[in-house]
Design a protein around this motif. Sequence first.
Motif, PDB file in Angstrom:
ATOM      1  N   GLY A  15       0.595  -0.826   0.031  1.00  0.00           N
ATOM      2  CA  GLY A  15      -0.244   0.125   0.315  1.00  0.00           C
ATOM      3  C   GLY A  15       1.116   1.174   0.157  1.00  0.00           C
ATOM      4  O   GLY A  15       0.797   2.134  -0.328  1.00  0.00           O
ATOM      5  N   ILE A  16       1.710   1.184   0.837  1.00  0.00           N
ATOM      6  CA  ILE A  16       2.841   2.579   0.867  1.00  0.00           C
ATOM      7  C   ILE A  16       3.001   2.798  -0.312  1.00  0.00           C
ATOM      8  O   ILE A  16       3.409   3.647  -1.071  1.00  0.00           O
ATOM      9  N   MET A  17       3.944   1.215  -0.900  1.00  0.00           N
ATOM     10  CA  MET A  17       4.724   2.223  -2.378  1.00  0.00           C
ATOM     11  C   MET A  17       3.563   2.276  -3.509  1.00  0.00           C
ATOM     12  O   MET A  17       3.986   3.009  -3.993  1.00  0.00           O
ATOM     13  N   SER A  18       2.243   1.914  -3.664  1.00  0.00           N
ATOM     14  CA  SER A  18       1.291   2.233  -4.602  1.00  0.00           C
ATOM     15  C   SER A  18       1.460   3.722  -4.917  1.00  0.00           C
ATOM     16  O   SER A  18       1.623   4.320  -5.155  1.00  0.00           O
ATOM     17  N   ILE A  19       0.782   3.692  -3.369  1.00  0.00           N
ATOM     18  CA  ILE A  19       0.891   5.644  -3.146  1.00  0.00           C
ATOM     19  C   ILE A  19       1.184   6.533  -3.554  1.00  0.00           C
ATOM     20  O   ILE A  19       1.758   7.158  -4.741  1.00  0.00           O
TER      21      ILE A  19
ATOM     22  N   ARG B 184      11.201   3.102  -6.320  1.00  0.00           N
ATOM     23  CA  ARG B 184      10.373   3.180  -7.500  1.00  0.00           C
ATOM     24  C   ARG B 184      10.801   1.512  -9.020  1.00  0.00           C
ATOM     25  O   ARG B 184       9.931   0.879  -9.647  1.00  0.00           O
ATOM     26  N   VAL B 185      12.484   1.537  -9.387  1.00  0.00           N
ATOM     27  CA  VAL B 185      12.479   0.425  -9.978  1.00  0.00           C
ATOM     28  C   VAL B 185      12.151  -0.316  -9.145  1.00  0.00           C
ATOM     29  O   VAL B 185      11.904  -1.649  -9.704  1.00  0.00           O
ATOM     30  N   ALA B 186      12.834  -0.646  -7.737  1.00  0.00           N
ATOM     31  CA  ALA B 186      12.126  -2.399  -6.781  1.00  0.00           C
ATOM     32  C   ALA B 186      11.117  -2.849  -7.055  1.00  0.00           C
ATOM     33  O   ALA B 186      10.375  -3.861  -7.137  1.00  0.00           O
ATOM     34  N   PHE B 187      10.388  -1.521  -6.587  1.00  0.00           N
ATOM     35  CA  PHE B 187       8.026  -1.839  -7.115  1.00  0.00           C
ATOM     36  C   PHE B 187       8.008  -2.456  -8.241  1.00  0.00           C
ATOM     37  O   PHE B 187       7.384  -3.313  -8.761  1.00  0.00           O
ATOM     38  N   LYS B 188       8.357  -1.585  -9.540  1.00  0.00           N
ATOM     39  CA  LYS B 188       8.142  -1.903 -10.874  1.00  0.00           C
ATOM     40  C   LYS B 188       8.409  -3.598 -10.987  1.00  0.00           C
ATOM     41  O   LYS B 188       7.423  -4.129 -11.688  1.00  0.00           O
ATOM     42  N   GLU B 189       9.363  -3.973 -11.146  1.00  0.00           N
ATOM     43  CA  GLU B 189      10.375  -5.136 -10.690  1.00  0.00           C
ATOM     44  C   GLU B 189       8.847  -6.058  -9.888  1.00  0.00           C
ATOM     45  O   GLU B 189       8.382  -7.421 -10.767  1.00  0.00           O
ATOM     46  N   HIS B 190       8.518  -6.276  -8.896  1.00  0.00           N
ATOM     47  CA  HIS B 190       7.636  -6.461  -8.359  1.00  0.00           C
ATOM     48  C   HIS B 190       6.605  -6.649  -8.811  1.00  0.00           C
ATOM     49  O   HIS B 190       6.186  -7.989  -8.821  1.00  0.00           O
ATOM     50  N   LEU B 191       6.078  -5.819  -9.272  1.00  0.00           N
ATOM     51  CA  LEU B 191       5.157  -5.290 -10.117  1.00  0.00           C
ATOM     52  C   LEU B 191       4.810  -6.349 -11.449  1.00  0.00           C
ATOM     53  O   LEU B 191       3.866  -7.375 -11.284  1.00  0.00           O
ATOM     54  N   ASP B 192       6.461  -6.365 -12.179  1.00  0.00           N
ATOM     55  CA  ASP B 192       6.808  -6.728 -13.195  1.00  0.00           C
ATOM     56  C   ASP B 192       5.598  -8.071 -12.902  1.00  0.00           C
ATOM     57  O   ASP B 192       5.338  -9.719 -13.791  1.00  0.00           O
ATOM     58  N   PHE B 193       7.208  -8.842 -11.906  1.00  0.00           N
ATOM     59  CA  PHE B 193       6.642 -10.052 -11.099  1.00  0.00           C
ATOM     60  C   PHE B 193       5.125 -10.556 -11.540  1.00  0.00           C
ATOM     61  O   PHE B 193       4.756 -11.467 -11.568  1.00  0.00           O
TER      62      PHE B 193
END
Lengths: 204, 97
Positions: free
Chosen positions: B18-22, B80-89
């Motif tokens: 949640g924190i990262m998305s916001i 930002r990079v780490a979270f984007k990667e997480h989303l892709d996975f």
Amino acid sequence: MTDKHQEDLMHIRSMMERSSRFISLSGLSGVFAGLSALAGGTYVYIRLKNLGVDYLTSENAYYEKELVLEFFLVALAVLFFAITFGIYFTFQKSKKNNHPIWTSTTKNLLINLTIPLFVGFVFCLSLLMHHLFVFIAPATLLFYGLALINAEKYTFSDIKYLGYLELLLGMASLFFLGKGLLFWIIGFGVLHILYGIILFKKYK
Amino acid sequence: MSIIDKLNKDFESRVRLGIMSILLVNDWVDFTEMKSLLAVTDGNLASHSAGLEKMNYIEVKKEFVGKKPKTSYRVTNTGRVAFKEHLDFLEKLIKSK
């Protein structure tokens, strides 16, 4: 396991949306704003007709001071009712969905709506002062349309379509000066009601 | 190594997600607003945000507004990079199902 991931993704999407867009805007606000505008517009129309002033031709458009003041007050009343209903239904909706109402998204939405509207208000005041009454209806439509498009990023992005329609009406009415009241009633009355119903059905 | 192992363990908790998305779609977000968006307790938010700060995924700013302390958060580039990667996975996992 995959279910959990799916839920994660849904959670992410909802958080992104809820934190960046004001989603408590109620369709009913639009419907009631439209009704207020219809009532105000019809009142002005009837009043002019009874006075024997043919609003539909721009010639001979001499208005007395009292009449201008009266119509100005009618416009303020319409605005007041539209805003009051808007706030009321929005509060209701955010309470029902348990969403906080005074967030930075709300502030962004209000600021982005207010700037073009305020400029439009000043512009219309100057038109009043210079007795250029026929331009007031087109100006309100144009500035309102621009305000909606400007605020699109901070709420349901569908409001930009309403904005485009208001702009089209506003531009068209520039070429039919004198028929402004008609355009105004369509733009602020009919369009708001239609748009409010669509929004209400879509995001219920 | 299976694809599951590649999922970033730092984002396992719902609160962290949640924190990262916001923060991904906003600039600075303050503590109170974050709390009401996520509907979590003070302690919960504080510990998770501290965790994310330790990983250098978010930046924490503490300042005084009048006499009240105010904490705000912002995502870092690493985050930002780490979270984007997480989303892709996450997306790949669901598609491969």
